[in-house]
Design a protein around this motif. Structure first.
Motif, mmCIF file in Angstrom:
data_model
loop_
_atom_site.group_PDB
_atom_site.id
_atom_site.type_symbol
_atom_site.label_atom_id
_atom_site.label_comp_id
_atom_site.label_asym_id
_atom_site.label_seq_id
_atom_site.Cartn_x
_atom_site.Cartn_y
_atom_site.Cartn_z
ATOM 1 N N HIS A 179 71.029 -65.422 -16.862
ATOM 2 C CA HIS A 179 72.255 -64.657 -16.610
ATOM 3 C C HIS A 179 72.941 -65.177 -15.352
ATOM 4 N N ALA A 180 74.161 -64.747 -15.160
ATOM 5 C CA ALA A 180 74.914 -65.139 -13.970
ATOM 6 C C ALA A 180 74.168 -64.721 -12.711
ATOM 7 N N GLY A 181 74.096 -65.627 -11.765
ATOM 8 C CA GLY A 181 73.477 -65.324 -10.483
ATOM 9 C C GLY A 181 71.970 -65.485 -10.448
ATOM 10 N N ALA A 182 71.352 -65.699 -11.594
ATOM 11 C CA ALA A 182 69.895 -65.863 -11.632
ATOM 12 C C ALA A 182 69.531 -67.258 -11.144
ATOM 13 N N ALA A 183 68.470 -67.345 -10.367
ATOM 14 C CA ALA A 183 67.989 -68.624 -9.857
ATOM 15 C C ALA A 183 66.615 -68.893 -10.467
ATOM 16 N N PRO A 184 66.248 -70.161 -10.643
ATOM 17 C CA PRO A 184 64.944 -70.475 -11.233
ATOM 18 C C PRO A 184 63.759 -69.845 -10.502
ATOM 19 N N GLY A 185 63.840 -69.702 -9.205
ATOM 20 C CA GLY A 185 62.729 -69.141 -8.444
ATOM 21 C C GLY A 185 62.751 -67.627 -8.326
ATOM 22 N N GLY A 186 63.721 -66.987 -8.950
ATOM 23 C CA GLY A 186 63.820 -65.529 -8.869
ATOM 24 C C GLY A 186 64.430 -65.077 -7.560
ATOM 25 N N GLU A 187 64.036 -63.872 -7.134
ATOM 26 C CA GLU A 187 64.527 -63.263 -5.893
ATOM 27 C C GLU A 187 66.040 -63.066 -5.889
ATOM 28 N N THR A 188 66.617 -62.787 -7.067
ATOM 29 C CA THR A 188 68.067 -62.602 -7.154
ATOM 30 C C THR A 188 68.463 -61.203 -7.620
ATOM 31 N N HIS A 189 67.596 -60.536 -8.361
ATOM 32 C CA HIS A 189 67.892 -59.225 -8.934
ATOM 33 C C HIS A 189 66.776 -58.250 -8.552
ATOM 34 N N TYR A 190 67.153 -57.128 -7.963
ATOM 35 C CA TYR A 190 66.156 -56.157 -7.497
ATOM 36 C C TYR A 190 66.505 -54.741 -7.920
ATOM 37 N N ASN A 191 65.464 -53.941 -8.097
ATOM 38 C CA ASN A 191 65.582 -52.495 -8.257
ATOM 39 C C ASN A 191 65.007 -51.880 -6.995
ATOM 40 N N ILE A 192 65.735 -50.932 -6.407
ATOM 41 C CA ILE A 192 65.272 -50.276 -5.190
ATOM 42 C C ILE A 192 65.392 -48.772 -5.350
ATOM 43 N N GLU A 193 64.311 -48.083 -5.029
ATOM 44 C CA GLU A 193 64.307 -46.624 -4.918
ATOM 45 C C GLU A 193 64.063 -46.316 -3.447
ATOM 46 N N ILE A 194 64.920 -45.508 -2.862
ATOM 47 C CA ILE A 194 64.776 -45.171 -1.447
ATOM 48 C C ILE A 194 65.138 -43.703 -1.231
ATOM 49 N N THR A 195 64.307 -43.030 -0.470
ATOM 50 C CA THR A 195 64.537 -41.641 -0.090
ATOM 51 C C THR A 195 64.522 -41.575 1.433
ATOM 52 N N SER A 196 65.618 -41.053 2.010
ATOM 53 C CA SER A 196 65.731 -41.038 3.460
ATOM 54 C C SER A 196 66.614 -39.891 3.947
ATOM 55 N N ASN A 197 66.220 -39.294 5.051
ATOM 56 C CA ASN A 197 67.047 -38.278 5.714
ATOM 57 C C ASN A 197 68.325 -38.894 6.280
ATOM 58 N N ALA A 198 68.354 -40.199 6.455
ATOM 59 C CA ALA A 198 69.534 -40.880 6.987
ATOM 60 C C ALA A 198 70.745 -40.732 6.062
ATOM 61 N N PHE A 199 70.513 -40.332 4.816
ATOM 62 C CA PHE A 199 71.606 -40.182 3.859
ATOM 63 C C PHE A 199 72.243 -38.785 3.894
ATOM 64 N N ALA A 200 71.768 -37.930 4.794
ATOM 65 C CA ALA A 200 72.291 -36.563 4.897
ATOM 66 C C ALA A 200 73.793 -36.583 5.140
ATOM 67 N N GLY A 201 74.519 -35.810 4.354
ATOM 68 C CA GLY A 201 75.953 -35.681 4.531
ATOM 69 C C GLY A 201 76.779 -36.809 3.942
ATOM 70 N N LEU A 202 76.133 -37.811 3.374
ATOM 71 C CA LEU A 202 76.860 -38.939 2.787
ATOM 72 C C LEU A 202 77.027 -38.735 1.285
ATOM 73 N N SER A 203 78.154 -39.164 0.767
ATOM 74 C CA SER A 203 78.364 -39.126 -0.683
ATOM 75 C C SER A 203 77.552 -40.255 -1.319
#
Length: 96
Positions: free
Chosen positions: A42-66
């Motif tokens: 696909h577009a942007g994919a490199a042979p060695g990988g490290e191009t597409h990531y899934n991230i789950e993050i939970t943080s109090n730093a997101f308080a009040g942000l849309s």
């Protein structure tokens, strides 16, 4: 803090992403998955990988942000990675 890196050996980019997000948001939960293999050819994919990531993050730093503000803040924290080959990011971010 609960931290999950979903790969046998963290890649350099995975480690950098973890370090950047930890420094910026002090997350209670962080899961980083290199999903590059699913995007081979696909577009942007490199042979060695490290191009597409899934991230789950939970943080109090997101308080009040849309949802959009949270996504922009995370993307800004990872700007160096996008500049150096990170192509796509699936992000699930929330407050604890």
């Amino acid at each position: 803090m609960e931290m999950i890196v979903n790969m046998p050996q963290p890649s350099d980019r995975t480690s950098r992403i973890r370090d950047l997000l930890t420094a910026a948001f002090e997350p209670e939960h962080l899961k980083i998955t290199d999903d590059s293999a699913r995007h081979a050819g696909h577009a942007g994919a490199a042979p060695g990988g490290e191009t597409h990531y899934n991230i789950e993050i939970t943080s109090n730093a997101f308080a009040g942000l849309s949802r959009v503000q949270i996504q922009r803040t995370v993307m800004l924290a990872l700007q160096k990675e996008f500049d150096s080959g990170l192509h796509a990011l699936s992000l699930q971010a929330k407050m604890p």
